[in-house]
Design an enzyme around this catalytic site. Structure first.
Site, PDB file in Angstrom:
ATOM      1  CG  HIS A 105      33.712 -27.061  -7.576  1.00 18.69           C
ATOM      2  ND1 HIS A 105      34.432 -27.091  -6.410  1.00 18.69           N
ATOM      3  CD2 HIS A 105      33.733 -25.760  -7.978  1.00 18.69           C
ATOM      4  CE1 HIS A 105      34.853 -25.870  -6.109  1.00 18.69           C
ATOM      5  NE2 HIS A 105      34.443 -25.050  -7.050  1.00 18.69           N
ATOM      6  CG  HIS A 128      37.415 -23.931 -10.742  1.00 17.31           C
ATOM      7  ND1 HIS A 128      38.141 -22.969 -10.074  1.00 17.31           N
ATOM      8  CD2 HIS A 128      36.368 -24.226  -9.929  1.00 17.31           C
ATOM      9  CE1 HIS A 128      37.573 -22.693  -8.910  1.00 17.31           C
ATOM     10  NE2 HIS A 128      36.491 -23.449  -8.800  1.00 17.31           N
ATOM     11  CG  HIS A 171      32.254 -21.226  -8.951  1.00 18.29           C
ATOM     12  ND1 HIS A 171      32.507 -20.332  -7.928  1.00 18.29           N
ATOM     13  CD2 HIS A 171      33.197 -22.196  -8.833  1.00 18.29           C
ATOM     14  CE1 HIS A 171      33.547 -20.727  -7.236  1.00 18.29           C
ATOM     15  NE2 HIS A 171      33.993 -21.852  -7.764  1.00 18.29           N
ATOM     16  CG  ASN A 202      33.168 -22.679  -4.015  1.00 23.64           C
ATOM     17  OD1 ASN A 202      34.084 -23.502  -3.986  1.00 23.64           O
ATOM     18  ND2 ASN A 202      33.230 -21.543  -3.345  1.00 23.64           N
ATOM     19  CB  ILE A 243      37.121 -19.033  -3.600  1.00 23.28           C
ATOM     20  CG1 ILE A 243      37.867 -19.767  -2.484  1.00 23.28           C
ATOM     21  CG2 ILE A 243      35.692 -19.522  -3.702  1.00 23.28           C
ATOM     22  CD1 ILE A 243      39.198 -19.189  -2.140  1.00 23.28           C
TER      23      ILE A 243
END
Length: 764
Positions: A423, A428, A615, A619, A764
């Site tokens: 993740h 990110h 993602h 997530n 997020i």
């Protein structure tokens, strides 16, 4: 050629602006000579005392400038802001009068790499992760810098904050209520901020009672009913007695302090979660039995696992091990090498205990995965005497509880690797350099910038918040994950030894893990060895749609390979993404080349996939699939006792209490639950895959508009196809009694925690 300029025009924004209004439209006149031509750029100076948000400038019937940017007062930012019309231009197509402005705008965005960045800046630059610790508070609060030869890592957005007093190489932390700098236009919009604050307040409210319990030393779970008491009761319409109604009113008063029930409560879904849970990226096909390690045997013991034929042969449906391997029936989740090097440091703490786990699954005739053996490894005291336990499916009450404890340790490993590697790192952190470079090297007029723009929204801000609250010293990851302060070093090790951009696309990732093979006769050109693999099945639909859109788009602007090679901005973007943004891996031979439209399409498809569907799959199921702590604990506090351990008698006497005491405390649990509840929430202003607010940019390019409309319609078709799959009784990993449908890759969603929805970007 110097650009032609109209006369200056002054707009008084104070007129006709209603009190409290969030937006307003004004008319203004520009005076130009008859030979001026179509305006292609405007420059703006803000003479007010406050910043203003300029959404667009429209010369009716002629041209549109989509600005969507904050313009700072002239006494803060002296230079004029430059805005270009919506028409895309490759660098060599730029009208002569715009070339100077195009270059000037990129210079403004790149800065000079010096000084403190402030709230009003729009400057994009690189730095290492040297801001996760706080050594001025004490040596135990210092954290190593991520980035560089020792701890390789992607770069993050530079802030220029001063160094700490204790360590000049460490950047001083931000003190609340201040927040880490991101360029002004990357900050959250108002409704996103409000959503975020609501989530934080809700989390604080839900943590209040557990916090008091921790102060009163009543923080441990005593029975499973203590855990179920954390959740709101599901509504019931049955007739109630007067006393029951009074009790219900009392319960209604405390309901706001409780969590919504998550979707997955049973760990009977242990195998299915590897295919259709919040982490479907760790499963691999087992190619050799027993599995082997790549760690240094002089430190970590023999390469060979302690798993034997006798441990699994009875669970192979009559097959030999060799037959099971050849028929692609054996799969593994192997955290041995990722976790074992850090266990001595982790297990030296009384309240954190972990193993490096291996779990082998058998693919049943109905297409489900059955766990058949778990290996729990600790660092050997003597390299020739490995410290390992092997557990097999239970045969009695004692082994049932021991099996549950072993699965909890596997899930704790999985929770950490999911968050730190799949993740955070793979989406990110590894996306951030490409975003920074895009702003520095690609003009907003560049067609590739316009394609990528919605896939970069909010990501720098979200990553900055993570550095301030999640991955920093005393952040949620350190406090509530077993690996504690060593967590980010695990992420760095994965980046150094395992991450490869050329294998980040979905097809290549599936092939790398041995779960698929190239097959031109199959849909998407791949044959899946597990036919009912919901993440892969649904993901390939989205991957192919993105690939088709990107290929059409790239081929429209780049008619032949020489155009890609000669595009100075494009080449600078890709070069800088690698050589500055991923500097520690810049010399790796596996970086894809950028010589042709095919190369460019592949790179862009991978980036858009990572920012959107990848993602989303990792997530938005975090709370629905992980909000029940016994099913997926982020932290374990006790090891699985052996018969000669002093703890074994306590385990046998009260296995439920022992199991619960091994889980995170009540306060740790609710703090973690509050965090993943926030992370799993879609905001009101979410923009989903297939949605774009800027289609007017291509108003004169019908082929591009048609490509985007086809893509939008394809997202709707994919949504219906996934819904159809979720009611197919032959697909046991997404349909059946007690089986939750797999919806994480359904493109659309409503606001809130929905366990579905694929936003365009990492928001997020």
């Amino acid at each position: 050629m110097a650009p032609k300029r109209s006369k200056k025009t002054i707009l008084d924004c104070s007129k006709n602006l209603a009190i409290g209004a969030q937006s307003a439209t004004f008319k203004v006149q520009f005076v130009v000579d008859s030979a001026f031509g179509v305006p292609r750029a405007i420059t703006v100076v803000n003479r007010y005392e406050k910043e203003l948000f300029l959404e667009s400038v429209i010369i009716e019937g002629v041209v549109r400038f989509s600005c969507n940017s904050w313009v700072q007062p002239g006494n803060i930012i002296a230079h004029k802001r430059i805005f270009f019309s919506d028409k895309p231009y490759l660098p060599w197509e730029t009208p002569a009068g715009l070339k100077e402005l195009r270059e000037e705008e990129l210079r403004q965005l790149s800065g000079n790499g010096k000084g403190l960045r402030v709230f009003s800046d729009r400057i994009y630059d690189y730095d290492m992760y040297n801001d996760l610790g706080n050594p001025d508070k004490g040596i135990e609060y210092a954290r190593p810098t991520l980035g560089g030869e020792k701890n390789p890592y992607p770069r993050r957005c530079r802030t220029g904050r001063p160094p700490t007093n204790t360590d000049i190489l460490a950047e001083s932390p931000v003190q609340e209520p201040m927040q880490i700098y991101v360029p002004r236009d990357d900050a959250m919009e108002r409704c996103k901020k409000e959503d975020f604050e609501v989530g934080k307040q809700k989390g604080m409210r839900r943590n209040f009672v557990p916090y008091l319990a921790s102060i009163a030393d009543r923080d441990a779970f005593k029975r499973f009913s203590d855990i179920s008491g954390l959740y709101k009761k599901r509504s019931s319409h049955e007739m109630k007695s007067p006393l029951a109604k009074i009790i219900e009113k009392v319960q209604d008063y405390i309901e706001p302090y409780k969590f919504d029930p998550p979707m997955t409560i049973s760990n009977d879904e242990f195998g299915r979660q590897a295919l259709a849970g919040t982490n479907p990226l760790s499963l691999e096909r087992l190619k050799v039995f027993p599995p082997t390690s790549k760690l240094d045997p002089s430190i970590y013991g023999p390469h060979e696992s302690t798993l034997k034929e006798e441990h699994i042969i009875g669970h192979l449906n009559g097959l030999s091990i060799q037959q099971a391997l050849e028929e692609n029936k054996l799969y593994i989740i192997d955290y041995h090498d990722k976790i074992l090097p850090f266990l001595n440091q982790v297990n030296c703490f009384d309240n954190r205990k972990a193993y490096a786990t291996r779990t082998i699954f058998f693919l049943t005739p109905i297409g489900t995965l059955m766990p058949i053996v778990i290996e729990l490894s600790l660092p050997p005291v003597d390299p020739n005497s490995p410290s390992k336990q092997v557990l097999t499916p239970p045969v009695d009450a004692t082994t049932t509880w021991m099996w549950q404890l072993a699965k909890a340790h596997v899930c704790s490993n999985d929770c950490g690797v999911h968050q730190l590697v799949h993740h955070w790192l793979r989406t990110h952190a590894c996306m951030e350099p490409f975003i920074i470079s895009a702003h520095r090297q690609l003009s907003v007029m560049h067609p590739i910038y316009k394609l990528l723009h919605p896939h970069m929204r909010y990501t720098l801000k979200i990553n900055a918040l993570a550095r301030q609250y999640l991955i920093n010293v005393e952040g949620v990851i350190e406090n509530d994950f077993t690996t504690g302060k060593h967590s980010m070093l695990i992420s760095s090790a994965a980046y150094k030894d395992w991450w490869r951009f050329d294998l980040e696309g979905l097809p290549e990732d599936l092939i790398r893990r041995g779960l698929a093979a190239r097959d031109p006769t199959q849909p998407h050109g791949l044959r899946l060895f597990i036919e009912d693999y919901p993440y892969a099945n649904d993901g390939l639909l989205i991957w192919s749609a993105i690939e088709e859109l990107v290929r059409t788009y790239v081929n429209y602007y780049y008619k032949d390979p020489s155009m890609v090679c000669s595009d100075s901005e494009l080449q600078a973007w890709y070069y800088e993404s690698i050589n500055l943004g991923h500097e520690d891996l810049k010399n790796a031979s596996w970086w894809p080349r950028l010589y042709s439209p095919e190369d460019l399409s592949s790179i862009l498809t991978t980036l858009i996939w990572l920012a959107s569907a990848q993602h989303a799959a990792l997530n938005y199921g975090q709370y629905p699939y992980g909000g029940h702590i016994p099913t997926r604990p982020p932290l374990m506090r006790k090891l699985a006792p052996k018969e000669d351990d002093p703890e074994y008698a306590k385990f046998v006497a009260d296995p439920e209490q022992y199991f619960l005491s091994a889980l995170p405390s009540r306060f740790q649990s609710t703090r973690f639950m509050a965090m993943i509840d926030i992370l799993s929430t879609h905001s009101i202003d979410e923009e989903y895959l297939g949605e774009r607010k800027d289609l007017s940019t291509w108003s004169g390019d019908s082929e591009i508009l048609e490509a985007f409309y086809r893509f939008s319609m394809e997202m709707k078709r994919i949504e219906k196809e996934i819904e159809k799959r979720n009611v197919d009784p032959n697909l046991r990993n997404r349909h059946g009694a007690g089986t939750t449908a797999y919806e994480l890759l359904i493109p659309s969603s409503r606001h809130g925690v929905t366990c579905r929805g694929v936003p365009n970007s990492i928001t997020i």
